[in-house]
Motif scaffolding. Sequence first.
Motif, mmCIF file in Angstrom:
data_model
loop_
_atom_site.group_PDB
_atom_site.id
_atom_site.type_symbol
_atom_site.label_atom_id
_atom_site.label_comp_id
_atom_site.label_asym_id
_atom_site.label_seq_id
_atom_site.Cartn_x
_atom_site.Cartn_y
_atom_site.Cartn_z
ATOM 1 N N MET A 1 0.837 -1.180 0.000
ATOM 2 C CA MET A 1 0.000 0.000 0.000
ATOM 3 C C MET A 1 0.889 1.253 0.000
ATOM 4 N N ILE A 2 0.424 2.248 -0.669
ATOM 5 C CA ILE A 2 1.109 3.533 -0.638
ATOM 6 C C ILE A 2 0.123 4.580 -0.155
ATOM 7 N N ASP A 3 0.662 5.639 0.429
ATOM 8 C CA ASP A 3 -0.206 6.691 0.942
ATOM 9 C C ASP A 3 -0.230 7.879 -0.029
ATOM 10 N N ASP A 4 -0.932 8.934 0.378
ATOM 11 C CA ASP A 4 -1.084 10.108 -0.489
ATOM 12 C C ASP A 4 0.246 10.774 -0.822
ATOM 13 N N ILE A 5 1.167 10.807 0.125
ATOM 14 C CA ILE A 5 2.487 11.417 -0.127
ATOM 15 C C ILE A 5 3.234 10.614 -1.185
ATOM 16 N N ASP A 6 3.221 9.286 -1.055
ATOM 17 C CA ASP A 6 3.878 8.443 -2.054
ATOM 18 C C ASP A 6 3.249 8.660 -3.434
ATOM 19 N N ARG A 7 1.941 8.776 -3.480
ATOM 20 C CA ARG A 7 1.255 9.020 -4.753
ATOM 21 C C ARG A 7 1.713 10.346 -5.376
ATOM 22 N N GLN A 8 1.807 11.371 -4.549
ATOM 23 C CA GLN A 8 2.265 12.668 -5.053
ATOM 24 C C GLN A 8 3.701 12.567 -5.570
ATOM 25 N N ILE A 9 4.543 11.891 -4.814
ATOM 26 C CA ILE A 9 5.946 11.722 -5.217
ATOM 27 C C ILE A 9 6.016 11.018 -6.567
ATOM 28 N N LEU A 10 5.262 9.935 -6.733
ATOM 29 C CA LEU A 10 5.264 9.208 -8.003
ATOM 30 C C LEU A 10 4.787 10.097 -9.148
ATOM 31 N N ASN A 11 3.737 10.872 -8.915
ATOM 32 C CA ASN A 11 3.242 11.772 -9.964
ATOM 33 C C ASN A 11 4.294 12.802 -10.357
ATOM 34 N N TYR A 12 4.914 13.435 -9.373
ATOM 35 C CA TYR A 12 5.927 14.447 -9.693
ATOM 36 C C TYR A 12 7.118 13.834 -10.424
ATOM 37 N N LEU A 13 7.580 12.673 -9.975
ATOM 38 C CA LEU A 13 8.746 12.064 -10.610
ATOM 39 C C LEU A 13 8.448 11.580 -12.027
ATOM 40 N N GLN A 14 7.218 11.159 -12.284
ATOM 41 C CA GLN A 14 6.866 10.749 -13.647
ATOM 42 C C GLN A 14 6.909 11.911 -14.621
ATOM 43 N N THR A 15 6.495 13.076 -14.170
ATOM 44 C CA THR A 15 6.431 14.216 -15.079
ATOM 45 C C THR A 15 7.678 15.082 -15.037
ATOM 46 N N GLU A 16 8.416 15.020 -13.937
ATOM 47 C CA GLU A 16 9.620 15.844 -13.776
ATOM 48 C C GLU A 16 10.710 15.029 -13.094
ATOM 49 N N ALA A 17 11.271 14.057 -13.793
ATOM 50 C CA ALA A 17 12.257 13.163 -13.188
ATOM 51 C C ALA A 17 13.502 13.903 -12.689
ATOM 52 N N ARG A 18 13.768 15.091 -13.224
ATOM 53 C CA ARG A 18 14.955 15.850 -12.818
ATOM 54 C C ARG A 18 14.687 16.805 -11.657
ATOM 55 N N ILE A 19 13.493 16.740 -11.078
ATOM 56 C CA ILE A 19 13.171 17.611 -9.959
ATOM 57 C C ILE A 19 14.155 17.346 -8.810
ATOM 58 N N THR A 20 14.594 18.398 -8.157
ATOM 59 C CA THR A 20 15.519 18.205 -7.036
ATOM 60 C C THR A 20 14.764 17.648 -5.840
ATOM 61 N N ASN A 21 15.487 16.985 -4.992
ATOM 62 C CA ASN A 21 14.882 16.435 -3.784
ATOM 63 C C ASN A 21 14.292 17.551 -2.924
ATOM 64 N N ALA A 22 14.981 18.691 -2.856
ATOM 65 C CA ALA A 22 14.491 19.815 -2.062
ATOM 66 C C ALA A 22 13.170 20.350 -2.620
ATOM 67 N N GLU A 23 13.079 20.474 -3.952
ATOM 68 C CA GLU A 23 11.843 20.952 -4.563
ATOM 69 C C GLU A 23 10.719 19.940 -4.390
ATOM 70 N N LEU A 24 11.039 18.664 -4.540
ATOM 71 C CA LEU A 24 10.038 17.620 -4.330
ATOM 72 C C LEU A 24 9.520 17.664 -2.894
ATOM 73 N N ALA A 25 10.421 17.834 -1.947
ATOM 74 C CA ALA A 25 10.029 17.924 -0.534
ATOM 75 C C ALA A 25 9.124 19.135 -0.303
ATOM 76 N N ARG A 26 9.467 20.270 -0.904
ATOM 77 C CA ARG A 26 8.650 21.460 -0.757
ATOM 78 C C ARG A 26 7.235 21.224 -1.280
ATOM 79 N N ARG A 27 7.143 20.586 -2.439
ATOM 80 C CA ARG A 27 5.831 20.367 -3.063
ATOM 81 C C ARG A 27 4.944 19.410 -2.269
ATOM 82 N N VAL A 28 5.544 18.431 -1.615
ATOM 83 C CA VAL A 28 4.720 17.476 -0.862
ATOM 84 C C VAL A 28 4.629 17.839 0.616
ATOM 85 N N GLY A 29 5.317 18.918 1.021
ATOM 86 C CA GLY A 29 5.215 19.397 2.394
ATOM 87 C C GLY A 29 5.984 18.577 3.405
#
Length: 160
Positions: A1-29
């Motif tokens: 099972m995955i939660d909402d945060i994991d779902r958001q992470i997967l969505n962001y990485l699929q569309t923006e694989a080069r996103i920085t970890n810091a930016e990804l963290a900011r977007r998912v809070g």
Amino acid sequence: MIDDIDRQILNYLQTEARITNAELARRVGMVPSGVLERVKKLEERGLLRGYEARVDARKLGYGLVAFTFVKSDDPVGGVASAQVLAAIPEVQEVHHIAGEDCYLIKIRTSDVEALGKLLREKIGVIPSIRSTRTTIVMETLKETATVPIPGTSEGQGDAI
């Protein structure tokens, strides 16, 4: 099972694989270390299988796309022919399918002549291949590798 945060992470990485970890963290809070740990777990579980650049095949001279149905002598459940087909560089996808044919492959070549040569000299010489039927793509209206993530606005369902 995955939660909402994991779902958001997967969505962001699929569309923006080069996103920085810091930016990804900011977007998912979350804090970056927490997101990094989640990404590692998604990789370990096989939900994230890799990261790749999308190259414009047409600009590299591979303007023709074709789909070929392949019949082979492989025994039921056997994939020996598929492994040989998968090793051909111009073959981008190999799908073991149900029905009259055994495989459906996606091919990219420069033009019709190159496709004909590939079918004759690389695919037609495979001893287990019995026949092929090829459809040439006139125009691609959608081509993506992204997968709808269940439980998000982009996907349907509750859980993976």
